[in-house]
Design a protein around this motif. Structure first.
Motif, PDB file in Angstrom:
ATOM      1  N   ASP A   1       0.819  -1.206   0.000  1.00 49.48           N
ATOM      2  CA  ASP A   1       0.000   0.000   0.000  1.00 49.48           C
ATOM      3  C   ASP A   1       0.859   1.266   0.000  1.00 49.48           C
ATOM      4  N   SER A   2       1.977   1.242   0.725  1.00 52.39           N
ATOM      5  CA  SER A   2       2.860   2.419   0.788  1.00 52.39           C
ATOM      6  C   SER A   2       3.826   2.482  -0.395  1.00 52.39           C
ATOM      7  N   GLY A   3       3.901   1.395  -1.181  1.00 52.53           N
ATOM      8  CA  GLY A   3       4.828   1.346  -2.307  1.00 52.53           C
ATOM      9  C   GLY A   3       6.259   1.041  -1.898  1.00 52.53           C
ATOM     10  N   ASP A   4       6.441   0.563  -0.665  1.00 50.24           N
ATOM     11  CA  ASP A   4       7.784   0.307  -0.139  1.00 50.24           C
ATOM     12  C   ASP A   4       8.276  -1.122  -0.340  1.00 50.24           C
ATOM     13  N   LEU A   5       7.399  -2.038  -0.706  1.00 52.14           N
ATOM     14  CA  LEU A   5       7.804  -3.433  -0.881  1.00 52.14           C
ATOM     15  C   LEU A   5       8.425  -3.623  -2.261  1.00 52.14           C
ATOM     16  N   GLU A   6       9.644  -4.157  -2.290  1.00 52.64           N
ATOM     17  CA  GLU A   6      10.338  -4.374  -3.553  1.00 52.64           C
ATOM     18  C   GLU A   6      10.378  -5.849  -3.949  1.00 52.64           C
ATOM     19  N   CYS A   7      10.559  -6.728  -2.977  1.00 51.28           N
ATOM     20  CA  CYS A   7      10.692  -8.152  -3.281  1.00 51.28           C
ATOM     21  C   CYS A   7      10.321  -8.976  -2.051  1.00 51.28           C
ATOM     22  N   VAL A   8       9.666 -10.105  -2.280  1.00 52.95           N
ATOM     23  CA  VAL A   8       9.369 -11.062  -1.216  1.00 52.95           C
ATOM     24  C   VAL A   8      10.163 -12.322  -1.544  1.00 52.95           C
ATOM     25  N   VAL A   9      10.867 -12.844  -0.546  1.00 49.66           N
ATOM     26  CA  VAL A   9      11.816 -13.941  -0.748  1.00 49.66           C
ATOM     27  C   VAL A   9      11.459 -15.106   0.154  1.00 49.66           C
ATOM     28  N   LEU A  10      11.518 -16.305  -0.407  1.00 44.74           N
ATOM     29  CA  LEU A  10      11.374 -17.530   0.373  1.00 44.74           C
ATOM     30  C   LEU A  10      12.693 -18.292   0.251  1.00 44.74           C
ATOM     31  N   GLU A  11      13.396 -18.414   1.354  1.00 44.51           N
ATOM     32  CA  GLU A  11      14.655 -19.158   1.366  1.00 44.51           C
ATOM     33  C   GLU A  11      14.422 -20.545   1.948  1.00 44.51           C
ATOM     34  N   VAL A  12      14.826 -21.562   1.211  1.00 45.47           N
ATOM     35  CA  VAL A  12      14.812 -22.939   1.695  1.00 45.47           C
ATOM     36  C   VAL A  12      16.275 -23.281   1.963  1.00 45.47           C
ATOM     37  N   PHE A  13      16.572 -23.712   3.194  1.00 47.18           N
ATOM     38  CA  PHE A  13      17.972 -23.863   3.594  1.00 47.18           C
ATOM     39  C   PHE A  13      18.217 -25.106   4.436  1.00 47.18           C
ATOM     40  N   ASN A  14      19.476 -25.471   4.525  1.00 53.36           N
ATOM     41  CA  ASN A  14      19.923 -26.583   5.356  1.00 53.36           C
ATOM     42  C   ASN A  14      20.002 -26.080   6.799  1.00 53.36           C
ATOM     43  N   PRO A  15      19.244 -26.673   7.728  1.00 52.32           N
ATOM     44  CA  PRO A  15      19.227 -26.155   9.096  1.00 52.32           C
ATOM     45  C   PRO A  15      20.544 -26.366   9.848  1.00 52.32           C
ATOM     46  N   LYS A  16      21.358 -27.315   9.424  1.00 49.89           N
ATOM     47  CA  LYS A  16      22.631 -27.581  10.104  1.00 49.89           C
ATOM     48  C   LYS A  16      23.706 -26.584   9.697  1.00 49.89           C
ATOM     49  N   THR A  17      23.755 -26.252   8.402  1.00 49.37           N
ATOM     50  CA  THR A  17      24.807 -25.370   7.899  1.00 49.37           C
ATOM     51  C   THR A  17      24.313 -23.949   7.619  1.00 49.37           C
ATOM     52  N   GLY A  18      23.010 -23.782   7.476  1.00 54.06           N
ATOM     53  CA  GLY A  18      22.445 -22.486   7.110  1.00 54.06           C
ATOM     54  C   GLY A  18      22.550 -22.199   5.619  1.00 54.06           C
ATOM     55  N   ALA A  19      23.143 -23.138   4.857  1.00 52.88           N
ATOM     56  CA  ALA A  19      23.350 -22.921   3.422  1.00 52.88           C
ATOM     57  C   ALA A  19      22.029 -22.971   2.658  1.00 52.88           C
ATOM     58  N   LEU A  20      21.916 -22.096   1.686  1.00 54.20           N
ATOM     59  CA  LEU A  20      20.737 -22.011   0.849  1.00 54.20           C
ATOM     60  C   LEU A  20      20.650 -23.232  -0.074  1.00 54.20           C
ATOM     61  N   ILE A  21      19.455 -23.831  -0.154  1.00 54.01           N
ATOM     62  CA  ILE A  21      19.203 -24.960  -1.050  1.00 54.01           C
ATOM     63  C   ILE A  21      18.540 -24.442  -2.324  1.00 54.01           C
ATOM     64  N   VAL A  22      17.512 -23.643  -2.147  1.00 48.62           N
ATOM     65  CA  VAL A  22      16.809 -22.992  -3.255  1.00 48.62           C
ATOM     66  C   VAL A  22      16.191 -21.717  -2.697  1.00 48.62           C
ATOM     67  N   ARG A  23      16.044 -20.728  -3.551  1.00 48.92           N
ATOM     68  CA  ARG A  23      15.430 -19.470  -3.123  1.00 48.92           C
ATOM     69  C   ARG A  23      14.406 -19.053  -4.173  1.00 48.92           C
ATOM     70  N   TRP A  24      13.264 -18.603  -3.698  1.00 49.30           N
ATOM     71  CA  TRP A  24      12.188 -18.119  -4.569  1.00 49.30           C
ATOM     72  C   TRP A  24      11.988 -16.635  -4.313  1.00 49.30           C
ATOM     73  N   ASP A  25      11.942 -15.840  -5.375  1.00 46.39           N
ATOM     74  CA  ASP A  25      11.727 -14.394  -5.283  1.00 46.39           C
ATOM     75  C   ASP A  25      10.435 -14.021  -5.994  1.00 46.39           C
ATOM     76  N   ILE A  26       9.716 -13.070  -5.422  1.00 47.67           N
ATOM     77  CA  ILE A  26       8.620 -12.417  -6.137  1.00 47.67           C
ATOM     78  C   ILE A  26       8.921 -10.926  -6.092  1.00 47.67           C
ATOM     79  N   ASP A  27       9.371 -10.398  -7.238  1.00 48.33           N
ATOM     80  CA  ASP A  27       9.668  -8.978  -7.373  1.00 48.33           C
ATOM     81  C   ASP A  27       8.365  -8.233  -7.615  1.00 48.33           C
ATOM     82  N   VAL A  28       8.125  -7.180  -6.834  1.00 42.89           N
ATOM     83  CA  VAL A  28       6.874  -6.427  -6.933  1.00 42.89           C
ATOM     84  C   VAL A  28       6.950  -5.432  -8.091  1.00 42.89           C
TER      85      VAL A  28
END
Length: 166
Positions: free
Chosen positions: A54-81
């Motif tokens: 509503d304010s026009g401040d959102l640029e991107c929403v990100v979903l990070e899927v990661f390894n809980p032991k290492t914190g390393a990213l497995i796959v990432r999904w972006d929705i750019d507004v």
């Protein structure tokens, strides 16, 4: 006429926010993960999405899927507004089939994987209870695949992409 445009824009914000969350729920579920954490925080996430769209401040929403032991990213999904909103003739849709195709292409996540949703906003955006500044996991060694427009409501929408290992 102003009240009609305001009501339509508010409806666009609600439609886009709701479909971003539904898209992430599909990604989580179809990747073999449990969507209960997303569902449990649905209200807080919706409040942040609606406020910043509503304010026009959102640029991107990100979903990070990661390894809980290492914190390393497995796959990432972006929705750019995309903010091309128009009160004139427009359309509204969400391309769930395209999203499902690319979820299958990205593959199942390991059963012990975890996920986190982040929102990238402009500096000076209003604060939303339950949300604070955070950091993204590294995408080094990954390649970004654009899906194009996946959510649209009178020009307010989202372009989806995902990151996978090369």
């Amino acid at each position: 006429m102003t009240s009609v445009a305001v009501n339509t824009y508010t409806h666009s914000v609600t439609y886009v926010a709701d479909n971003i969350l539904k898209s992430f729920k599909d990604i989580i579920r179809l990747s073999g993960l449990d969507p209960s954490n997303l569902v449990a925080s649905w209200g807080t996430n919706m409040r942040a999405l609606r406020t910043w769209l509503d304010s026009g401040d959102l640029e991107c929403v990100v979903l990070e899927v990661f390894n809980p032991k290492t914190g390393a990213l497995i796959v990432r999904w972006d929705i750019d507004v995309v903010y091309n909103w128009s009160s004139g003739d427009g359309s509204f849709w969400t391309d769930t089939e395209q999203l499902k195709y690319h979820i299958r292409k990205a593959g199942l996540a390991p059963s012990d994987a975890r996920y986190e949703m982040l929102m990238h906003t402009k500096p000076g955006r209003p604060d939303v209870t339950g949300w604070s500044r955070g950091a993204y996991r590294s995408t080094d060694g990954m390649v970004r695949h654009s899906l194009g427009s996946t959510i649209e409501h009178y020009g307010l929408g989202g372009n989806a992409a995902y990151w996978r290992k090369t």
